[in-house]
Design an enzyme around this catalytic site. Structure first.
Site, PDB file in Angstrom:
ATOM      1  N   PHE A   1      -2.988  -0.383  -4.562  1.00 31.24           N
ATOM      2  CA  PHE A   1      -1.873   0.303  -3.915  1.00 31.24           C
ATOM      3  C   PHE A   1      -1.680  -0.084  -2.453  1.00 31.24           C
ATOM      4  CE2 PHE A   1      -2.622   2.946  -7.619  1.00 31.24           C
ATOM      5  CZ  PHE A   1      -1.322   3.195  -8.057  1.00 31.24           C
ATOM      6  N   GLU A   2      -2.698  -0.649  -1.825  1.00 29.16           N
ATOM      7  CA  GLU A   2      -2.557  -1.058  -0.433  1.00 29.16           C
ATOM      8  C   GLU A   2      -1.859  -2.401  -0.297  1.00 29.16           C
ATOM      9  OE1 GLU A   2      -3.206   0.717   2.317  1.00 29.16           O
ATOM     10  OE2 GLU A   2      -3.716   2.389   0.999  1.00 29.16           O
TER      11      GLU A   2
END
Length: 257
Positions: free
Chosen positions: A112-113
Site C-alpha cells: 500500500f505504500e
C-alpha cells in the site's frame, strides 16, 4: 506548582510517601496513561502511598504519574505532593522489547505504500525513497543500502522504519494478540500515526479486554476517511489488515513482558 497544606506536609513527614488525593473521583490505571485500564478509583481526601513515579500521558500539562501501593497509576495532577516534580524515586526503567513484525506485515505495508527505487521529493517537499522512507538529506546519505534500491533492500528499509510503530503499539496495547493481529495494528498505526492510535477507541477496547478479532473488524473500517471523504485505497488497506488479523497464528506478540 501545586500548593500543599500544613496538614499535608505533616502527613507526608509522618508517613514518608503518603499523599492526599485532590480530585473528586480519581482513576488509578494499569499503566501511566489515560489509555490504560482503570483498576480502581480513589475518593477526594484519602491518603495514597506512592511507591515510585514515572513519565506518562500529559494531563493538563502534568506528565508525571504516581504508582501507588495498590500497584496502579494516577496522574500526579490529582495527588497533593507539593511539587510538580519527582518526590520519590523513579519507577524501574526496564522496558518491554517490541516484537518485530512478521514478513506478512512488511509485505502488506509495502503493497500500500508503493515503491520508488530512486530519490524523489514527496508532496511535503521531503527527499524520499523506497517504500516512503524520508531521508535526512537530499542524497539520502543516512541509508545503509545503495541507490537505486532493490525491492529486497527497500523492504529491509521499510522494516527498519516500522520499528517506532512497533514500539508505540507495544507500549500502548495491553491485550494478548498474536503476530498477525499485531501486524494489523502496526500497519494501521504506520498509516494513521501513533498519536491517533493511542487516543483511539480501538486501543481502548482492546485494553478493556474485548475480543481482539471483533474489535479489529469493527474499528478498523472506521479509519477510511480523508477530508471527510471515504478513500477506496484506505478501504482496501483496512480490509487487508482485517484479513491478516484473521489469519490463524499461534505465535503471541503481545503482551511483550
Amino acid at each position: 506548582m501545586k500548593l500543599v497544606s500544613i496538614a499535608a506536609v505533616a502527613s507526608a513527614l509522618a508517613h514518608a510517601s503518603a499523599y492526599l488525593i485532590t480530585g473528586d473521583t480519581v482513576n488509578c490505571r494499569a499503566g501511566p496513561g489515560t489509555n490504560y485500564e482503570v483498576k480502581r478509583t480513589y475518593s477526594k481526601g484519602i491518603d495514597v502511598t506512592i511507591t515510585c513515579q514515572t513519565p506518562g500521558t500529559s494531563v493538563e500539562g502534568h506528565s508525571i504519574w504516581d504508582k501507588t501501593s495498590d500497584g496502579c497509576y494516577v496522574s500526579d495532577l490529582y495527588v497533593e505532593t507539593g511539587s510538580d516534580g519527582y518526590v520519590v524515586g523513579k519507577c524501574g526503567t526496564t522496558a518491554c522489547v517490541a516484537p518485530k513484525s512478521n514478513q506478512a506485515t512488511v509485505d502488506l505495508i509495502a503493497e500500500f505504500e508503493g515503491f520508488e527505487p530512486t530519490i524523489y521529493t514527496d508532496a511535503a517537499g521531503y527527499p524520499t525513497v523506497g517504500y516512503g522512507h524520508l531521508c535526512k538529506d537530499s542524497t539520502c546519505s543516512d541509508l545503509k543500502y545503495s541507490i537505486p534500491l532493490s525491492q529486497a533492500d527497500g523492504k529491509k528499509l521499510l522494516a527498519d522504519d516500522m520499528t517506532r510503530f512497533e514500539r508505540c503499539i507495544t507500549a500502548m496495547t495491553h491485550a494478548t494478540v498474536n503476530l498477525n493481529q499485531y501486524g494489523a495494528l502496526i500497519s494501521w498505526s504506520f498509516n494513521m500515526g501513533c498519536g491517533a492510535a493511542e487516543t483511539s477507541s480501538l486501543i481502548q477496547r482492546l485494553n478493556n479486554g474485548e475480543d481482539v478479532d471483533t474489535v479489529l473488524s469493527e474499528e478498523l473500517p472506521r479509519w477510511v476517511y480523508a477530508g471527510g471523504q471515504v478513500l477506496p485505497g484506505l478501504v482496501r488497506r483496512r480490509n487487508a489488515e482485517i484479513a491478516l488479523a484473521r489469519t490463524p497464528m499461534d505465535d503471541t506478540a503481545l503482551p511483550a513482558c
